[in-house]
Write a protein that holds these residues in place. Structure first.
Motif, mmCIF file in Angstrom:
data_model
loop_
_atom_site.group_PDB
_atom_site.id
_atom_site.type_symbol
_atom_site.label_atom_id
_atom_site.label_comp_id
_atom_site.label_asym_id
_atom_site.label_seq_id
_atom_site.Cartn_x
_atom_site.Cartn_y
_atom_site.Cartn_z
ATOM 1 N N ILE A 1 -75.785 -8.693 -133.537
ATOM 2 C CA ILE A 1 -74.643 -8.498 -134.436
ATOM 3 C C ILE A 1 -74.094 -9.876 -134.774
ATOM 4 N N LYS A 2 -74.275 -10.296 -136.023
ATOM 5 C CA LYS A 2 -73.816 -11.621 -136.449
ATOM 6 C C LYS A 2 -72.293 -11.671 -136.609
ATOM 7 N N ASP A 3 -71.737 -10.642 -137.210
ATOM 8 C CA ASP A 3 -70.303 -10.613 -137.505
ATOM 9 C C ASP A 3 -69.578 -9.921 -136.349
ATOM 10 N N TRP A 4 -69.433 -10.632 -135.257
ATOM 11 C CA TRP A 4 -68.913 -10.042 -134.029
ATOM 12 C C TRP A 4 -67.492 -10.486 -133.695
ATOM 13 N N GLN A 5 -67.000 -11.517 -134.386
ATOM 14 C CA GLN A 5 -65.755 -12.163 -133.971
ATOM 15 C C GLN A 5 -64.542 -11.230 -133.971
ATOM 16 N N GLY A 6 -64.542 -10.211 -134.818
ATOM 17 C CA GLY A 6 -63.406 -9.300 -134.876
ATOM 18 C C GLY A 6 -63.486 -8.141 -133.891
ATOM 19 N N GLU B 1 -64.914 -5.780 -117.673
ATOM 20 C CA GLU B 1 -65.546 -5.955 -116.366
ATOM 21 C C GLU B 1 -66.273 -7.294 -116.255
ATOM 22 N N ALA B 2 -66.624 -7.901 -117.379
ATOM 23 C CA ALA B 2 -67.317 -9.193 -117.377
ATOM 24 C C ALA B 2 -66.284 -10.314 -117.378
ATOM 25 N N MET B 3 -65.663 -10.523 -116.235
ATOM 26 C CA MET B 3 -64.652 -11.581 -116.033
ATOM 27 C C MET B 3 -63.453 -11.447 -116.967
ATOM 28 N N GLY B 4 -63.146 -10.239 -117.392
ATOM 29 C CA GLY B 4 -62.020 -10.023 -118.295
ATOM 30 C C GLY B 4 -62.392 -10.070 -119.752
ATOM 31 N N ASP B 5 -63.445 -10.775 -120.092
ATOM 32 C CA ASP B 5 -63.920 -10.902 -121.475
ATOM 33 C C ASP B 5 -65.329 -11.480 -121.404
ATOM 34 N N PRO B 6 -66.320 -10.860 -122.055
ATOM 35 C CA PRO B 6 -67.680 -11.405 -122.013
ATOM 36 C C PRO B 6 -67.781 -12.868 -122.446
ATOM 37 N N VAL B 7 -66.899 -13.322 -123.346
ATOM 38 C CA VAL B 7 -66.939 -14.732 -123.755
ATOM 39 C C VAL B 7 -66.494 -15.638 -122.607
ATOM 40 N N THR B 8 -65.561 -15.158 -121.797
ATOM 41 C CA THR B 8 -65.146 -15.915 -120.615
ATOM 42 C C THR B 8 -66.321 -16.052 -119.644
ATOM 43 N N SER B 9 -67.052 -14.967 -119.461
ATOM 44 C CA SER B 9 -68.224 -14.994 -118.587
ATOM 45 C C SER B 9 -69.304 -15.920 -119.150
ATOM 46 N N LEU B 10 -69.497 -15.874 -120.463
ATOM 47 C CA LEU B 10 -70.452 -16.776 -121.119
ATOM 48 C C LEU B 10 -70.069 -18.230 -120.872
ATOM 49 N N THR B 11 -68.786 -18.541 -121.000
ATOM 50 C CA THR B 11 -68.298 -19.907 -120.790
ATOM 51 C C THR B 11 -68.555 -20.336 -119.349
ATOM 52 N N TRP B 12 -68.296 -19.429 -118.402
ATOM 53 C CA TRP B 12 -68.566 -19.744 -116.987
ATOM 54 C C TRP B 12 -70.039 -20.073 -116.793
ATOM 55 N N PRO C 1 -65.955 -29.797 -118.457
ATOM 56 C CA PRO C 1 -66.419 -28.436 -118.774
ATOM 57 C C PRO C 1 -66.142 -28.089 -120.224
ATOM 58 N N TYR C 2 -66.941 -27.195 -120.765
ATOM 59 C CA TYR C 2 -66.737 -26.718 -122.133
ATOM 60 C C TYR C 2 -65.597 -25.709 -122.159
ATOM 61 N N ALA C 3 -64.742 -25.830 -123.164
ATOM 62 C CA ALA C 3 -63.654 -24.871 -123.359
ATOM 63 C C ALA C 3 -64.200 -23.616 -124.021
ATOM 64 N N GLU C 4 -63.476 -22.508 -123.840
ATOM 65 C CA GLU C 4 -63.933 -21.238 -124.389
ATOM 66 C C GLU C 4 -64.062 -21.292 -125.905
ATOM 67 N N GLU C 5 -63.172 -22.015 -126.579
ATOM 68 C CA GLU C 5 -63.260 -22.101 -128.042
ATOM 69 C C GLU C 5 -64.515 -22.862 -128.472
ATOM 70 N N GLU C 6 -64.900 -23.892 -127.720
ATOM 71 C CA GLU C 6 -66.147 -24.595 -128.023
ATOM 72 C C GLU C 6 -67.335 -23.651 -127.888
ATOM 73 N N VAL C 7 -67.294 -22.824 -126.860
ATOM 74 C CA VAL C 7 -68.383 -21.874 -126.640
ATOM 75 C C VAL C 7 -68.427 -20.847 -127.758
ATOM 76 N N ARG C 8 -67.277 -20.327 -128.154
ATOM 77 C CA ARG C 8 -67.236 -19.361 -129.267
ATOM 78 C C ARG C 8 -67.902 -19.929 -130.513
ATOM 79 N N ASP C 9 -67.659 -21.202 -130.788
ATOM 80 C CA ASP C 9 -68.223 -21.829 -131.983
ATOM 81 C C ASP C 9 -69.741 -21.962 -131.909
#
Length: 321
Positions: A231-236, A260-271, A179-187
């Motif tokens: 929004i391109k500059d979203w990381q912060g 509400e999106a699994m605790g963090d939308p990026v976590t949901s994206l990774t799922w 599986p892809y890690a959340e940091e890989e997905v963020r990148d």
């Protein structure tokens, strides 16, 4: 014609997004319009949230039954006709949900544009008596830019509005074993997109559907999708604590946050990405992934205007003709 950053009000006067947001926020503490509740209009059918009755069958559908369910849903979508799931096909088999959902797009012949997470919110899973989230597809034909006017052709029984954080990708996620890690997905994220997802089902009585996973078979309820400004500059941005307010016809309904999106939308994206690749579907650069509702369900009707206030992230609006 409206210029960039402008939108027509209900009476046709052009205003900027900021003027529109100020107008909405001024209504936040006012009483709701008399026909609205914290679920919008009460047009979801006779079954209340959480009161679905599980069907007896839990075994998987046979391959012939899978094909029958796919055809039933696809024909209903194309013909915009309500159908009833036969009792003999009602089962709470998540493996069968996967088979139907992943092959429904082939039967429909619609070009996919990405993915969506259904029931990412624990509150929604409780309301729908569901044990886990469910995936669905976004299709090019039913993606709109805010402010949008959406015609009846995209709906059969409902217009269930959900406030969501979506992402557009700038990297391919190929099929692999690990599986892809959340940091890989963020990148691999190109931009964050505030969004409105609109649900529907070919089957009647929305909160009865979880008894046989009806909405999950039907593309996790996904029918249309409205995008705000990327929004391109979203990381912060603190997405778990980012607030969204939803209004119907200018009347405040409720609020939610990204948690509400699994605790963090990026976590949901990774799922969602890991679900796709585990089922043999690569997720490609340019695809859009919506990560699940942050405000639960808000039911509306033709003629209604839905407005989502994402705070500093902007405004998303859709009018239902």
């Amino acid at each position: 014609m409206p210029q960039a950053g402008e939108r027509p009000t209900e009476v046709g006067v052009l205003v900027s997004d900021q003027e529109r947001l100020l107008s909405l926020r001024a209504n936040k503490k006012k009483p709701r319009l008399p026909y609205l509740t914290d679920r919008g209009r009460l047009n979801h059918g006779p079954t209340p949230p959480g009161a679905s009755i599980p069907c007896e069958r839990e075994s998987e559908l046979t391959q012939e039954e899978v094909r029958e369910v796919i055809q039933l849903i696809a024909d209903s979508r194309r013909n915009r006709a309500t159908v009833v799931m036969p009792e003999r096909l009602r089962t709470r088999s998540w493996k069968s949900v996967d088979e139907v959902m992943l092959n429904l797009e082939i039967a429909l012949g619609w070009k996919p544009a990405g993915w969506k997470v259904g029931a990412a919110s624990m509150a929604v899973r409780i309301a729908e008596n569901l044990p886990n989230p469910s995936p669905g597809r976004l299709f090019e034909r039913s993606i709109f830019q805010s402010p949008a006017t959406i015609s009846p052709e995209f709906f059969i029984n409902y217009r269930v509005c959900e406030s969501e954080f979506a992402f557009q990708l700038c990297k391919d996620f190929e099929v692999r074993t690990a599986p892809y890690a959340e940091e890989e997905v963020r990148d691999g994220i190109d931009s964050l997109i505030p969004a409105l997802e609109i649900g529907d089902s070919v089957f009647e009585d929305w909160y009865a559907l979880p008894g046989y996973l009806g909405a999950m078979y039907d593309n996790a309820g996904g029918a249309a999708f409205v995008m705000g400004k990327p929004i391109k500059d979203w990381q912060g941005i603190d997405l778990p604590n980012s607030n969204i307010d939803i209004y119907v016809n200018g009347s405040y309904i409720k609020s939610g946050t990204g948690i509400e999106a699994m605790g963090d939308p990026v976590t949901s994206l990774t799922w969602m990405i890991n679900y796709a690749v585990a089922h043999g579907r690569a997720v490609k650069s340019g695809e859009i992934i919506s990560t699940g509702t942050c405000t639960g369900h808000t039911f509306v009707a033709p003629g209604d205007l839905v407005s989502l206030d994402f705070g500093a992230l902007g405004l998303v609006e859709a009018k239902f003709s």
